[in-house]
Design an enzyme around this catalytic site. Sequence first.
Site, short mmCIF file in Angstrom:
data_model
loop_
_atom_site.label_atom_id
_atom_site.label_comp_id
_atom_site.label_asym_id
_atom_site.label_seq_id
_atom_site.Cartn_x
_atom_site.Cartn_y
_atom_site.Cartn_z
N ASP A 1 40.84 65.97 10.52
CA ASP A 1 40.98 64.66 9.86
C ASP A 1 40.55 64.71 8.40
OD1 ASP A 1 41.30 62.01 9.33
OD2 ASP A 1 39.57 61.32 10.47
N GLU B 1 37.98 59.70 1.38
CA GLU B 1 37.14 59.30 2.52
C GLU B 1 36.02 60.30 2.80
OE1 GLU B 1 39.30 58.75 6.18
OE2 GLU B 1 37.48 58.53 7.35
N GLU C 1 43.16 56.16 18.45
CA GLU C 1 42.03 55.36 17.96
C GLU C 1 42.23 53.87 18.22
OE1 GLU C 1 41.54 56.63 13.84
OE2 GLU C 1 40.34 58.33 14.52
C1 GCU Z 1 40.46 58.61 10.06
C2 GCU Z 1 39.87 57.43 9.38
C3 GCU Z 1 40.35 56.14 9.99
C4 GCU Z 1 41.88 56.14 10.03
C5 GCU Z 1 42.38 57.37 10.74
C6 GCU Z 1 43.89 57.51 10.71
O1 GCU Z 1 39.96 58.73 11.35
O2 GCU Z 1 38.48 57.51 9.43
O3 GCU Z 1 39.85 55.09 9.23
O4 GCU Z 1 42.33 55.01 10.65
O5 GCU Z 1 41.86 58.51 10.12
O6 GCU Z 1 44.36 58.33 9.93
O7 GCU Z 1 44.58 56.84 11.44
#
Ligand code: GCU
Length: 702
Positions: free
Chosen positions: A388, A416, A314
């Site tokens: 997730d 979340e 990400e």
């Molecule tokens: C999810 C979450 C993100 C977070 C990611 C992670 O995708 O939405 O905000 O950074 O998990 O665990 O790294």
Amino acid sequence: MNLFRPYCIQLLFWIIVWFFTGALRAEDGYQLWLRYNKISQPKLLSHYREHITEIVIQESSQTFQAVQEELRKGLSGLLGKEIPVVSSVSQDGAIVVGTLEQSSVVRKLVGASELESVGAESYIIRSLCWNNRMVTVIAANQPKGVLYGAFHFLRLIQTQQPLDKLSIQQKPQIQKRLLNHWDNLDGSVERGYAGKSIWKWENLPGKVDTRYKDYARANASIGINGTVLNNVNSQAEILTKDYIEKAAAIANVLRPYGIQVYFSIKFTSPMEIGGLTTADPLNMSVCQWWKEKAREIYQDIPDFGGFLVKAYSEGQPGPQIYGRSHADGANMLAEALKPYGGTVMWRSFVYDISIDKDRAKCAYLEFVPLDGKFASSVFVQTKNGPIDFQPREPFNPLFGAMPKTPLMMEFQITQEYTGQSKHLVYLAPQWKEVLDSDTYANGPGTLVAEVVDGTADKHTISGIAGVSGIGTDRNWTGHHFSQANWYAFGRLAWDPSLSSEQIAEEWIRMTWSNDPQVINPIQKMMAGSWEACVDYMTPMGLHHLMAEGHHYGPQPDYVHPGRNDWSSTYYHKADANGIGFDRSEKGSNAVSQYHQPLRQIWNSPKTCPEKYLLWFHHLPWDYPLASGITLWDRLNMHYQKGVNYVTLMQKEWDSLQGKIDPGRFEDVENRLEMQHENAGEWRDTCLKYFGRFAETQEQCEP
Ligand code: GCU
């Protein structure tokens, strides 16, 4: 005089009302489960007063200071009178608190061999008769164990357990029990729903918020022994001199409570703040930079815990930029921390979709080939499920697939994907479902919990992390009931075999009341709240239908413009032919990542449990389930069932009016109303959207 009398009577009346409703006054949740209100039942009170008359302490470390403070505060609150701290036993009811090494009284009361065998964080609580005196001893090898024992002792009273004939021996099942804060250095919290970050970086190190100590107390009370201060989406600045000094000030407050601090680090820090031109883990200057950095950190924070790393995921950089593997990156950091005993927690939350089109398969494909290649102080930190933190996922197939690597479990305490701080969702049943899952890795009965606690593969280190839901809100977690998830995480980290019901009962007694008329309705609310959330959001194995970005409400029609695997439609694949992600052998074959017989059971829609059906299968809308009901009808039933449960929770809560302080009562009442509305929205939006396909198909049938 006569005129004055009615006023006096009235005044007296109001004083009496004020006095007796004392327990119902102004509570705001700040004290969490450490409320220490006076025991109201006279019989119980006298039992406790008889068994607790003095606290005998002969040690004076910072941790003992904390033990003493907590026992004094707790016991004087619960018993409604000051309990003196003395250095030797002088009467019946002495509570002897100490370590074998430092306390001569403890040495006389408890056999050395007995204590030595229980380990560093363990403790004993025992009722004894000594020199004709009735005493209770709280003993451990180390001050930290005594602290845990002291909190346990207080919990016994808070939950109104008898104190005679105590014979308790406790030992944590998992060594590293951490909170992961996703707190940014600007004070915002990623996926935080309880205000801003509690870390006031701008005021540190000069001004240390008093809240840090209460944070430490709460965590120590449930055995949490580490905290990662900053977000996994890290900023290099956390490793600058300034921030190390700030973190050291926090560490000083947490240390007496047995809590180590850790950092999330950014892999390219040597370039961003170190002036290097590369962050290649095999480059000598890079390795040297990390070694120097570790030295600098340990100078200020001698008990620093280590690094948490989100790499090549990400948008976060990783060793792959330089053609290196996760193991190359993790081992380089492990080498830097080695002289100080620090740990690396390298996350497996990666989903490079070029590796496999099914996101659920990616981490396994990247990490399993690396098993055995990580240094001995590296954990691979793995989320409970393969996607997730969805309301429900089957366990992550990495558990049971990397026997040579200690896997650290990562749960999400912050809600979340489960209604954030607006929904009452008690997550312990979710975590228990995962921990109690059989991986079949070493034959039947190799539970995820055993992989995590290290016993399955005989690892010498073990760990578990929970993504914190804590913020500056007065009650810490936004929803009063989200406190239960923090509490449950700590208790399960200490002992994964505890039941979610037992943990809920403890928490209710300490947080709300010991009155069965309060305990029972709240137990009922909590027990089914997670399943209800699954029902009204993503039943039968559906997942990731949440709205883009904030992940709160439903958005089943969402299509991401750039990334297919960030679209809701990617996950449910609803069309005229049916719904669900085919991960069977005929589809992505994600089932093959699980051991037999799971692979076989989950591969067929006939044997796959209904709760995972649409996770593993794409099925026609009129697919007949074992019960004879069609898939579409069953889906409708689940959505309605979820909403109905919220109605039930509202009713149970309303029955508590007058039995709970008005502040917290109203707050929960209002949030339940929002939850009800939102659950209905989930049901209506999803069924309307899926109905477009389901009902068309039914019309097409002959
Ligand atoms: C999810 C979450 C993100 C977070 C990611 C992670 O995708 O939405 O905000 O950074 O998990 O665990 O790294």
